[in-house]
Design an enzyme around this catalytic site. Structure first.
Site, short mmCIF file in Angstrom:
data_model
loop_
_atom_site.label_atom_id
_atom_site.label_comp_id
_atom_site.label_asym_id
_atom_site.label_seq_id
_atom_site.Cartn_x
_atom_site.Cartn_y
_atom_site.Cartn_z
CG HIS A 57 -0.21 0.08 2.53
ND1 HIS A 57 0.29 1.25 3.05
CD2 HIS A 57 0.10 -0.88 3.41
CE1 HIS A 57 0.87 1.01 4.20
NE2 HIS A 57 0.78 -0.29 4.45
NE ARG B 288 -1.76 -0.09 6.61
CZ ARG B 288 -2.30 -0.75 7.63
NH1 ARG B 288 -3.53 -0.47 8.03
NH2 ARG B 288 -1.61 -1.69 8.26
CD GLU C 195 2.23 -4.96 8.26
OE1 GLU C 195 2.58 -6.15 8.13
OE2 GLU C 195 2.89 -4.00 7.83
NE ARG D 139 13.84 -4.33 10.11
CZ ARG D 139 12.76 -3.96 9.46
NH1 ARG D 139 11.69 -4.74 9.49
NH2 ARG D 139 12.71 -2.84 8.78
CG HIS E 187 -0.85 -4.63 4.77
ND1 HIS E 187 -1.28 -3.38 5.12
CD2 HIS E 187 -1.96 -5.32 4.39
CE1 HIS E 187 -2.60 -3.31 4.97
NE2 HIS E 187 -3.04 -4.47 4.53
#
Length: 204
Positions: free
Chosen positions: A10, A61, A88, A116, A158
């Site tokens: 997006h 989105r 997402e 991460r 996403h």
């Protein structure tokens, strides 16, 4: 005959702009994000891509991004499949927080681990491994058979749901996929063979 898979993150959202963890929250696109989506639509049209099937998440989105892409491509009156499997990753307790505020609360190292690492979820949320566990079965059941049949499929989703797909398609390790940046509004195009394997990554 190869199928074509077009993955698009997006465009920039209002919360991307504010540096907030978004996850399953539902902000809309910024003016820049709308422009990114339109630019991708123009690029796909210039590349003479003709998608047969259209998928997006349950979040606006991504839906708005797809609508703007289709508008620029001149594609009207199509069926769009929306599914939560393409959402997402859920950032849980981090959702809605400014990333700097989250670092102040939990520490930079802990927030970096949540963002991460492959399999460490934030409190109440999902890791990338969790996201892949819902995204990949949906892809394999609903989308991959269309690609094997030679169809062109456009997915607007996403950063992390797309990372899960890219990891599987390109055969990347958890470390490799976590290092891969997928920019807002950025398209990635693959040719997928009749066996479901990657043939080539296409540059627009």
């Amino acid at each position: 005959m190869s199928g074509t898979l077009i993955l698009v993150r997006h465009g920039q959202s209002e919360w991307n702009l504010k540096n907030l963890f978004t996850g399953w929250r539902n902000p809309n696109l910024t003016e820049q994000g709308e422009g990114e989506a339109r630019a991708t639509g123009k690029a796909l049209k210039a590349g003479k891509f003709a998608p047969d099937l259209f998928y997006t998440s349950a979040l606006r989105r991504a839906q708005h991004t797809l609508d703007l892409i289709l508008e620029e491509m001149g594609i009207l009156n199509v069926t769009i499949t929306r599914n939560v499997a393409l959402n997402e990753r859920d950032y849980g307790d981090l959702s809605g927080l400014n990333k700097d505020d989250a670092r102040a609360k939990w520490g930079e190292e802990q927030v970096l681990i949540w963002r991460r690492s492959f399999d460490v979820p934030p409190p109440g949320g999902e890791s990338l491994k969790d996201t892949a566990a819902r995204t990949l079965p949906y892809y394999e059941a609903e989308i991959l058979p269309q690609l094997k049949a030679g169809k062109t499929v456009l997915i607007a989703a996403h950063g992390n749901s797309l990372r899960a797909l890219v990891m599987a398609i390109e055969g990347l390790t958890p470390d490799e996929i976590l290092a891969r940046e997928i920019g807002t509004g950025e398209p990635t195009v693959y040719k997928i063979g009749p066996d479901g394997k990657l043939v080539e990554r296409v540059t627009l």
